[in-house]
Scaffold this active site. Structure first.
Site, PDB file in Angstrom:
ATOM      1  N   CYS A   1     -21.199 -42.763  15.632  1.00  0.00           N
ATOM      2  CA  CYS A   1     -19.962 -42.474  14.884  1.00  0.00           C
ATOM      3  C   CYS A   1     -19.163 -43.531  14.169  1.00  0.00           C
ATOM      4  O   CYS A   1     -19.872 -44.091  13.272  1.00  0.00           O
ATOM      5  CB  CYS A   1     -18.624 -41.842  15.902  1.00  0.00           C
ATOM      6  SG  CYS A   1     -17.496 -40.548  15.044  1.00  0.00           S
TER       7      CYS A   1
ATOM      8  N   HIS B   1     -21.587 -37.306  18.184  1.00  0.00           N
ATOM      9  CA  HIS B   1     -21.632 -37.959  19.398  1.00  0.00           C
ATOM     10  C   HIS B   1     -22.843 -37.336  20.398  1.00  0.00           C
ATOM     11  O   HIS B   1     -22.284 -36.548  21.220  1.00  0.00           O
ATOM     12  CB  HIS B   1     -20.152 -37.787  20.132  1.00  0.00           C
ATOM     13  CG  HIS B   1     -19.310 -38.539  19.389  1.00  0.00           C
ATOM     14  ND1 HIS B   1     -18.924 -39.931  19.976  1.00  0.00           N
ATOM     15  CD2 HIS B   1     -18.237 -38.555  18.387  1.00  0.00           C
ATOM     16  CE1 HIS B   1     -18.017 -40.548  19.168  1.00  0.00           C
ATOM     17  NE2 HIS B   1     -17.563 -39.775  18.402  1.00  0.00           N
TER      18      HIS B   1
ATOM     19  N   GLU C   1     -23.776 -38.535  23.378  1.00  0.00           N
ATOM     20  CA  GLU C   1     -23.294 -38.700  24.613  1.00  0.00           C
ATOM     21  C   GLU C   1     -22.481 -37.487  25.162  1.00  0.00           C
ATOM     22  O   GLU C   1     -22.377 -37.340  26.405  1.00  0.00           O
ATOM     23  CB  GLU C   1     -22.694 -40.062  24.828  1.00  0.00           C
ATOM     24  CG  GLU C   1     -21.132 -40.091  24.434  1.00  0.00           C
ATOM     25  CD  GLU C   1     -20.756 -40.157  22.889  1.00  0.00           C
ATOM     26  OE1 GLU C   1     -21.660 -40.207  22.017  1.00  0.00           O
ATOM     27  OE2 GLU C   1     -19.690 -40.235  22.428  1.00  0.00           O
TER      28      GLU C   1
END
Ligand code: MN
Length: 221
Positions: A91, A195, A197
């Site tokens: 990001c 994202h 994660e």
């Protein structure tokens, strides 16, 4: 208080790496001293990047900027690029990587594309994949994810405008916004606009991005 969100730490751990958090220090030399002990760099998400770093004045749509994070992360990105140390930007991190390598950004996508863009600041749960991306054939991203199209989450209002020299866009959303950049000259220098994660629990293929970073870092030792 300095912090990094837990999900980044967990993903690096789960991929077999040992995460080390680097605080924003004043001197670039001190930042480099810490980086001497790492085998790879992850640039996390965060606030907007000061447009002075890509030669622009601040536009109306620019959000919060934080000079100390810009200094830390641009220094870390330059350090990794010069030494061909594996680096993954997520990001804001993808944007930092692009700016550090000489590229530019949209300071605010919707105002700079006259609103003709998708919803990139999703209101759905943070992990949920809300928009699709098309992945370039033969790209590293295609190799990592094993597909040419995928849905991703979206938590950004800035984006890469011009990829840096030596980088190319390897994924775009349906409105043409760049969602992934990859260096053509480094072993692994890649930025993803979403994202992963936050997605790994529901979309396990996203773990491959972290595994690839850790694998390349281990090889760099
Ligand atoms: Mn997006």
């Amino acid at each position: 208080m300095y912090y990094v969100k837990e999900a980044y730490v967990r993903c690096i751990e789960a991929a077999g790496g040992i995460p080390l958090l680097v605080p924003p220090l004043q001197a670039e030399g001190d930042i480099q001293e810490i980086l001497k002990s790492v085998d790879g760099v992850l640039l996390p998400g965060g606030v907007d990047i000061d447009p002075v770093h890509f030669g622009e004045e601040p536009r109306e749509g620019l959000g919060r900027v934080e000079p100390s994070w810009d200094r830390l992360e641009l220094a870390a990105a330059r350090y990794a690029l010069v030494r061909d140390l594996p680096i993954l930007g997520i990001c804001r991190g993808a944007q930092v990587l692009n700016v550090a390598a000489g590229g530019s950004l949209y300071q605010d996508i919707s105002s700079e594309t006259r609103g003709e863009c998708l919803q990139h600041s999703q209101k759905a749960p943070r992990w949920y994949a809300t928009h699709s991306i098309k992945i370039e054939r033969e790209s590293l991203l295609e190799k990592m994810l094993g597909m040419q199209a995928v849905r991703v989450n979206s938590h950004h209002h800035q984006a890469v405008k011009m990829p840096a020299p030596g980088f190319r866009a390897t994924a775009v959303s349906a409105d043409g916004i760049i969602e992934c950049i990859e260096s053509e000259h480094h072993r692994f220098a890649c930025g993803v606009q979403w994202h992963p994660e936050l997605m790994v629990e529901h979309y396990p293929e996203q773990m491959e991005i972290f595994r690839h970073l850790v694998r390349c870092a281990a090889e760099a030792k």
